[in-house]
Design a protein around this motif. Structure first.
Motif, PDB file in Angstrom:
ATOM      1  N   MET A  70      -0.062  15.511  -8.577  1.00  0.00           N
ATOM      2  CA  MET A  70      -1.220  14.632  -8.411  1.00  0.00           C
ATOM      3  C   MET A  70      -1.699  14.640  -6.973  1.00  0.00           C
ATOM      4  N   ASP A  71      -3.023  14.608  -6.800  1.00  0.00           N
ATOM      5  CA  ASP A  71      -3.466  14.551  -5.399  1.00  0.00           C
ATOM      6  C   ASP A  71      -3.435  13.122  -4.886  1.00  0.00           C
ATOM      7  N   VAL A  72      -3.604  13.005  -3.593  1.00  0.00           N
ATOM      8  CA  VAL A  72      -3.443  11.689  -2.957  1.00  0.00           C
ATOM      9  C   VAL A  72      -4.464  10.695  -3.514  1.00  0.00           C
ATOM     10  N   ALA A  73      -5.687  11.159  -3.747  1.00  0.00           N
ATOM     11  CA  ALA A  73      -6.728  10.245  -4.238  1.00  0.00           C
ATOM     12  C   ALA A  73      -6.341   9.627  -5.584  1.00  0.00           C
ATOM     13  N   VAL A 133       2.698   6.774   5.016  1.00  0.00           N
ATOM     14  CA  VAL A 133       3.812   7.391   5.741  1.00  0.00           C
ATOM     15  C   VAL A 133       3.858   8.879   5.414  1.00  0.00           C
ATOM     16  N   THR A 134       3.546   9.688   6.416  1.00  0.00           N
ATOM     17  CA  THR A 134       3.383  11.129   6.193  1.00  0.00           C
ATOM     18  C   THR A 134       4.593  11.936   6.660  1.00  0.00           C
ATOM     19  N   LYS A 135       5.704  11.255   6.932  1.00  0.00           N
ATOM     20  CA  LYS A 135       6.849  11.938   7.551  1.00  0.00           C
ATOM     21  C   LYS A 135       7.447  13.068   6.717  1.00  0.00           C
ATOM     22  N   ILE A 173       3.869   3.035   2.930  1.00  0.00           N
ATOM     23  CA  ILE A 173       4.100   3.785   1.696  1.00  0.00           C
ATOM     24  C   ILE A 173       4.075   5.293   1.923  1.00  0.00           C
ATOM     25  N   GLY A 174       5.175   5.928   1.592  1.00  0.00           N
ATOM     26  CA  GLY A 174       5.274   7.378   1.709  1.00  0.00           C
ATOM     27  C   GLY A 174       5.248   8.030   0.334  1.00  0.00           C
ATOM     28  N   THR A 175       6.430   8.096  -0.275  1.00  0.00           N
ATOM     29  CA  THR A 175       6.628   8.817  -1.529  1.00  0.00           C
ATOM     30  C   THR A 175       5.558   8.546  -2.590  1.00  0.00           C
ATOM     31  N   ALA A 176       5.247   7.297  -2.841  1.00  0.00           N
ATOM     32  CA  ALA A 176       4.332   6.960  -3.943  1.00  0.00           C
ATOM     33  C   ALA A 176       2.892   7.379  -3.650  1.00  0.00           C
ATOM     34  N   GLY A 184       3.627  11.671  -1.607  1.00  0.00           N
ATOM     35  CA  GLY A 184       4.672  12.510  -2.196  1.00  0.00           C
ATOM     36  C   GLY A 184       5.815  12.728  -1.243  1.00  0.00           C
ATOM     37  N   GLU A 185       6.857  13.361  -1.762  1.00  0.00           N
ATOM     38  CA  GLU A 185       8.074  13.555  -0.954  1.00  0.00           C
ATOM     39  C   GLU A 185       7.994  14.832  -0.148  1.00  0.00           C
TER      40      GLU A 185
END
Ligand SMILES: *Cc1c(COP(=O)(O)O)cnc(C)c1O
Length: 223
Positions: free
Chosen positions: A1-4, A33-35, A216-219, A222-223
């Protein structure tokens, strides 16, 4: 899924959680959170409307900043080693992990302007977690008053890693109480209006308990 697409789901949940607790979604700022993700994925988050981005390492921060060319407000969310302060502190807008005087001293020495900080509090008392003890927060803020480069915007915590919602809720609830006590004191160095709490797995609970910055990162990306 894309971020949007992921963002649509998250924004709907934010709105519902806010409504359940008599708040408005506008009171809640998402820090994307883009880490864990690539530069391209971070750009996608910006294109989906996110302007607040979070990184927890110097290298990741510098790389994303170069790629994004001033398109974001930067949050440093991880524990910060004192020796890295000089490289990090003038490149970020918010620090979420102030947890010791030695770090404050180094910030005072290196910062070219005031730095918006969150004090990281170890509410749950888990041994290996960073953060200061809840009973020591007030005293810590009083000690910080001599460092004029540091402004305490609010408090931050990480909930224990558990599926038990009540334990998580209590952690957030307790932090909100401490934040409110400090805010009420109107200390010049600590407006302390904000609460940085809630991650992918618990942001709805955090919103119900008063969070103003969810990380929020993962959700989301993505990981
Ligand atoms: C990685 C990280 C997050 C985001 O975690 P997710 O569970 O992926 O949403 C939030 N806060 C801190 C301090 C982190 O290190």
């Amino acid at each position: 899924m894309d971020v949007a697409e992921k963002a649509q789901t998250i924004e709907a949940k934010i709105k519902q959680a806010a409504e359940r607790s008599g708040r408005s979604a506008e009171q809640i700022q998402v820090v994307a959170v883009t880490k864990y993700v690539s530069n391209e994925r971070a750009i996608e988050a910006v294109q989906a409307g996110y302007r607040h981005l979070g990184e927890n390492r110097l290298e990741g921060l510098l790389e994303k900043q170069e790629y994004l060319q001033g398109k974001a407000t930067w949050h440093f969310i991880g524990s910060l080693q004192s020796r890295k302060v000089k490289d990090v502190i003038n490149k970020i807008d918010y620090l979420h992990s102030l947890d010791r005087i030695s770090l404050a001293k180094e910030i005072q020495k290196r910062a070219e302007k005031k730095v918006r900080c969150f004090i990281q509090v170890n509410v749950s008392g888990e041994g290996q977690k960073h953060g200061i003890e809840p009973e020591k927060v007030l005293d810590f803020i009083e000690q910080l008053s001599k460092y004029d480069k540091i402004v305490i915007e609010g408090l931050m915590t990480m909930a224990p890693n558990t599926k038990d919602e009540e334990i998580i809720r209590k952690c957030f609830h307790d932090l909100a109480q401490i934040q409110n006590q400090i805010h009420t004191r109107q200390m010049p160095n600590a407006p302390c209006k904000e609460l940085s709490m809630g991650m992918s797995n618990d942001y709805e609970i955090a919103i119900e308990e008063g969070s103003t910055f969810i990380r929020i990162g993962t959700a989301l990306v993505g990981e």
